[in-house]
Structures are given as C-alpha cells and as structure tokens.
Enzyme design. Structure first.
Site, PDB file in Angstrom:
ATOM      1  N   PRO A   2       0.570  -0.815  -0.038  1.00  0.00           N
ATOM      2  CA  PRO A   2      -0.111   0.072  -0.107  1.00  0.00           C
ATOM      3  C   PRO A   2       0.784   1.337   0.191  1.00  0.00           C
ATOM      4  O   PRO A   2       2.023   1.591   0.746  1.00  0.00           O
ATOM      5  CB  PRO A   2      -1.095  -0.209   1.016  1.00  0.00           C
ATOM      6  CG  PRO A   2      -0.644  -1.227   2.118  1.00  0.00           C
ATOM      7  CD  PRO A   2       1.376  -2.067   1.103  1.00  0.00           C
ATOM      8  N   GLU A   3       0.601   2.146  -0.809  1.00  0.00           N
ATOM      9  CA  GLU A   3       0.978   3.117  -0.755  1.00  0.00           C
ATOM     10  C   GLU A   3      -0.471   4.180  -0.745  1.00  0.00           C
ATOM     11  O   GLU A   3      -1.303   3.949   0.227  1.00  0.00           O
ATOM     12  CB  GLU A   3       1.004   3.790  -2.699  1.00  0.00           C
ATOM     13  CG  GLU A   3       2.512   3.106  -2.875  1.00  0.00           C
ATOM     14  CD  GLU A   3       2.646   3.562  -4.263  1.00  0.00           C
ATOM     15  OE1 GLU A   3       2.625   4.307  -5.044  1.00  0.00           O
ATOM     16  OE2 GLU A   3       3.412   2.103  -5.091  1.00  0.00           O
ATOM     17  N   HIS A  94      -1.386 -16.882   8.505  1.00  0.00           N
ATOM     18  CA  HIS A  94      -0.712 -15.276   7.827  1.00  0.00           C
ATOM     19  C   HIS A  94      -0.804 -14.381   8.514  1.00  0.00           C
ATOM     20  O   HIS A  94      -0.826 -12.506   8.481  1.00  0.00           O
ATOM     21  CB  HIS A  94      -0.488 -14.849   6.722  1.00  0.00           C
ATOM     22  CG  HIS A  94       0.076 -15.987   5.444  1.00  0.00           C
ATOM     23  ND1 HIS A  94       1.376 -16.235   5.677  1.00  0.00           N
ATOM     24  CD2 HIS A  94      -0.788 -16.873   4.486  1.00  0.00           C
ATOM     25  CE1 HIS A  94       1.252 -17.174   4.811  1.00  0.00           C
ATOM     26  NE2 HIS A  94       0.297 -17.409   4.072  1.00  0.00           N
ATOM     27  N   ARG A 113       4.530 -11.490   4.433  1.00  0.00           N
ATOM     28  CA  ARG A 113       5.904 -11.793   4.168  1.00  0.00           C
ATOM     29  C   ARG A 113       6.383 -10.925   5.533  1.00  0.00           C
ATOM     30  O   ARG A 113       7.153 -10.976   5.879  1.00  0.00           O
ATOM     31  CB  ARG A 113       6.368 -10.654   3.056  1.00  0.00           C
ATOM     32  CG  ARG A 113       6.003 -11.221   1.811  1.00  0.00           C
ATOM     33  CD  ARG A 113       6.827 -10.099   0.297  1.00  0.00           C
ATOM     34  NE  ARG A 113       7.736 -10.147   0.617  1.00  0.00           N
ATOM     35  CZ  ARG A 113       8.532  -9.680  -0.345  1.00  0.00           C
ATOM     36  NH1 ARG A 113       7.700  -9.482  -1.172  1.00  0.00           N
ATOM     37  NH2 ARG A 113       9.771  -9.846  -0.235  1.00  0.00           N
TER      38      ARG A 113
END
Length: 286
Positions: A2-3, A94, A113
């Site tokens: 996300p930006e 996750h 990640r």
DNA sequence: CATTACCTGCAA
DNA sequence: TTGCAGGTAATG
C-alpha cells in the site's frame, strides 16, 4: 503494497468499524518482531482497555488515536492488510495480530511476508513519527515552490528522491512511475537538472495520480484490499506501471521496464525523454 | 550511492 | 528453480 491512496482508503473504511470500540484483549500475537515499540510486555499491557477515537493516515502509516493519548500505528509494508470480522471468522496462519473488540468483532492484521510493523505511541512518539516524514503531497505545504527548493539543491536521480519519504510522504513505486509518465519526465533525470516548468508539471502530476487513485479506492495488483475484502479499481487506470510492452496511451511507443535504485521502473521512452549523459543526449527542447 | 536483509508465495 | 513483488532500515 500500500502506498498513500491505499492506506487512505483503508483508513476511511476502517474508521466507522473501529471508532468508539474498546479493545478488549490481544487474542493472537504470533510474530513478535512486528511490535516495534514499546517493548512487547508494555505493548501487551497497555493496549487492552483502550478505546479507538479516530482512524487516519500519515505517510503510509495507518494511525488509530486511542484514549489516554496513545496511538496505535500500523505499517502494512508490502503485503499487510487489516480487517474487522465477526467472531466466527478465524484467523489464518498469516494473521499475526488479532484484537477483540467490545462489540464481539475482531480486528485482524494479516501480513504474508511479515514485513509489517505495529507500534503503540505516546504523544512524543507520535510527534517523532510525524517529524520523520516530509509534507503530505495533498496537503497545503506541498506545492511547486517547495518542490523547487528541494530539487534544485539535491544531487542524484529523480526517482529515488521521489521515493524518499522525507522529501514527500506517501509515494511508492507505482505512483512515482505514474506521476513521471504523466509529467513526461524521465526517472533517471538528475533532480537539479529540472527547470521550474517541469517541476510544476511534476507537482501537478503527483497530485493528479494520487487523487485519481484515491477516487478509485487504490490499486490492487495482488494483495491490497480495503473494507470487507474489496479490491481497488485503479489498476485499470495505470499508464506504465507493470505495463511493459504495451503501447503508450499518448504516443503508442511500447512501454519499457528498467531498474532504477533497485526498483522496477516503467516508462515511455518517447514521452519521457532520456536524461543528459545517462542514456542519450538531452534534446534541446527540454 | 549500491547492496543486503527482512519474509513468503507465485508465475515464468 | 529462479526471479520477482506495492517498503524500509541497515550496512559497505
């Protein structure tokens, strides 16, 4: 992942689900490295019992104002996502942080990640976080004059500078490539080689791509979701990002991919003229 | 400034 | 199997 537009969209959709809710307990926390501050014991001790007063974004941080002057800060990095779910919905492998809320729902922070970060900040910590970033690109202090003063005195390549959160907060790889294409400026140009008209064009382009992406609820390339697992729409609007080999929508030249500052970089080699001394001589028209 | 590290999953 | 991914901090 996300930006700025994605985190903005997440904050907007999360607000109504969290504001007014009291955090009952930490139900799951199985990746302790994601807690950056304070120490883990303090985090676990201080968070339960807090009430969420506001949800907003600063740079790429998702910030939840809590009572007693605390702020819960989350950074989603590449693959992080948040959601609010009914108690019947169980976290998967996750999902590394689960907070139970006083309405029976659970807040999830999921991150494949494991690059994401969470902090519980006091007022000083929040001030320091804010001070570590440059201006918000859609705020009043980011304007052509600011960009001129920043770029003329900096050496170095333009694209990495635009990714530097101290110059301007919230841009990432997608929107830098898109803004440079819209402004018709090559990512390898040296920052101090831009003339004022180009900088103004760059300013306008940065604002335009961000506003469009927010209106489209962000760019979903893979993992990004907002609200109840919804995808953004801005991936349909991308001019160059991950469009390698497709014709430029302005001039039909095939979009190229190169690596700049270790990041994949996409551009139209015709619209975005090559920089002097780097690839080919700068045309006199620049 | 460039390289590496942090992690996992997916597509080539 | 390899390379690549929206981010950033740490290290030569």
């Amino acid at each position: 992942m996300p930006e700025l537009p994605e985190v903005e969209t997440i904050a907007t959709s999360l607000g109504p689900q969290l504001v007014g809710r009291r955090i009952k307990a930490i139900e799951k926390l199985d990746w302790e490295k994601m807690v950056e501050a304070p120490d883990l014991a303090s985090f676990q001790q201080l968070l339960p019992g807090r009430t969420v007063l506001a949800v907003y974004r600063r740079a790429k941080w998702l910030l939840c104002t809590l009572d007693e002057a605390w702020t819960l800060a989350l950074h989603l990095r590449m693959t992080g996502s948040v959601s609010v779910n009914d108690a019947t919905f169980l976290p998967d492998k996750h999902t590394h942080l689960v907070l139970s809320l006083d309405n029976g729902q659970n807040f999830f922070f999921r991150d494949i990640r494991k690059f994401g970060k969470v902090k519980l900040l006091d007022e000083i910590g929040l001030t320091k976080l804010n001070a570590s970033f440059g201006p918000e690109p859609l705020g009043p202090t980011f304007n052509p004059a600011y960009l001129v003063t920043q770029l003329v005195r900096r050496r170095g390549t333009l694209k990495p500078l635009l990714l530097n959160q101290k110059l301007v907060a919230g841009l990432g790889n997608i929107y830098v490539d898109e803004a440079l294409w819209l402004a018709e400026i090559h990512p390898l140009r040296l920052a101090n080689s831009l003339v004022e008209a180009e900088i103004t064009q760059l300013y306008t382009a940065i604002c335009a791509v961000l506003r469009q992406a927010i209106a489209q609820k962000g760019t979903t390339l893979r993992d990004y979701r907002y609200g109840n697992g919804q995808m953004g729409e801005n991936q349909k609007q991308l001019a160059v990002y991950q469009q390698t080999g497709k014709p430029c929508s302005r001039c039909e030249t095939l979009i190229e991919r190169l690596v700049v500052a270790q990041r994949a970089t996409h551009l139209c080699p015709t619209c975005q003229k090559a920089p002097n001394g780097k690839i080919s001589p700068l045309p006199a028209t620049l």
